[in-house]
Design a protein around this motif. Structure first.
Motif, PDB file in Angstrom:
ATOM      1  N   THR A 179     104.673  37.465  84.276  1.00 35.91           N
ATOM      2  CA  THR A 179     104.667  37.660  82.824  1.00 35.91           C
ATOM      3  C   THR A 179     105.792  36.899  82.134  1.00 35.91           C
ATOM      4  N   PHE A 225      98.114  45.630  79.012  1.00 36.64           N
ATOM      5  CA  PHE A 225      98.791  44.677  78.143  1.00 36.64           C
ATOM      6  C   PHE A 225      98.242  44.798  76.723  1.00 36.64           C
ATOM      7  N   HIS A 253      98.792  35.544  78.265  1.00 34.63           N
ATOM      8  CA  HIS A 253      98.439  35.298  79.659  1.00 34.63           C
ATOM      9  C   HIS A 253      97.260  34.341  79.789  1.00 34.63           C
TER      10      HIS A 253
END
Length: 255
Positions: free
Chosen positions: A32, A242, A250
């Motif tokens: 991340t 998320f 992402h």
């Protein structure tokens, strides 16, 4: 670690647009932090720029920027020979060899040594970096040597030396973005003082009600603009997933 082969298949990144070979689990791997750092390079502002991913590992950040910014020229800088080898393979397998190069160099080495490796002063428009997180003795080192080297400096004052190199590479008016532990923010600001201005800090929180665990720090070399603390980036919603914004990062779909 042996050279990558069919036993270490590439992983899918950015929603399948990037193929990324990484070391085995347990070693230092892009996650991340890399996705957030790559997302800081807005494709509109980075187009046509000379971009440097300093401490690139296997190249996730720089390759993501190269995909998002088709006119950018990207340099991946990594000192670990095995990680640099994986980065070169990732460059080739993603068809980016015409715009992305890998330099094997120690970021904290003396200036003459860095220049001999190809790291030239005032040569970078946008520098993205995820420095090692710990000074010597601050944490227990990983038994995996490459992971220990990626996570911690071997000599005291490593962060200062790292950011001094950043200031040497970034041209006047060029931009630096780094990601670091939230509790390291004072040390980051001290090292950037007098080198970068217009500093903008984005706290990164795991949840909306939790303290920040990371900070994204952006600055412009030589700028006299004031400091700004901007709204936090929250990683996870109440359901533990998320947030939509981070999920988009992402996928390489949102700055």
């Amino acid at each position: 670690m042996s050279p990558p082969d069919s036993a270490s298949p590439p992983e899918s990144w950015l929603g399948g647009r990037l193929s990324l070979r990484q070391p085995p689990r347990g070693a230092h791997r892009a996650g991340t932090d890399a996705a957030l750092l790559a997302a800081s390079a807005d494709s509109k502002t980075a187009s046509g720029m000379t971009v440097c991913d300093l401490g690139a590992g296997t190249g996730a950040v720089g390759l993501a920027v190269a995909l998002a910014c088709p006119e950018a020229r990207v340099t991946l800088v990594e000192r670990d020979p095995e990680a640099a080898g994986l980065a070169r393979r990732n460059v080739e397998e993603n068809g980016l060899a015409d715009r992305v190069r890998v330099i094997e160099a120690d970021v904290t080495a003396p200036g003459r040594e860095r220049r001999q490796a190809g790291l030239l002063p005032d040569s970078v428009d946008l520098l993205l970096t995820n420095p090692p997180f710990f000074e010597p003795g601050r944490t227990r080192s990983s038994p995996v040597s490459a992971k220990a080297a990626a996570h911690g400096f071997s000599e005291p004052g490593g962060l200062e030396a790292w950011l001094r190199t950043c200031a040497d590479l970034v041209r006047p008016g060029g931009r630096l973005v780094l990601i670091h532990r939230a509790d390291a923010l004072p040390a980051c600001l001290d090292a950037l003082a007098g080198r970068f201005g217009g500093l903008e800090v984005t706290p990164v929180q795991p949840r909306a009600d939790a303290p920040a665990i990371r900070v994204l720090v952006s600055g412009v070399r030589g700028s006299r603009a004031p400091f700004a603390l901007v709204p936090a980036l929250v990683l996870h919603g109440p359901d533990g997933r998320f947030t939509p914004a981070v999920e988009a990062m992402h996928r390489g779909a949102a700055p």
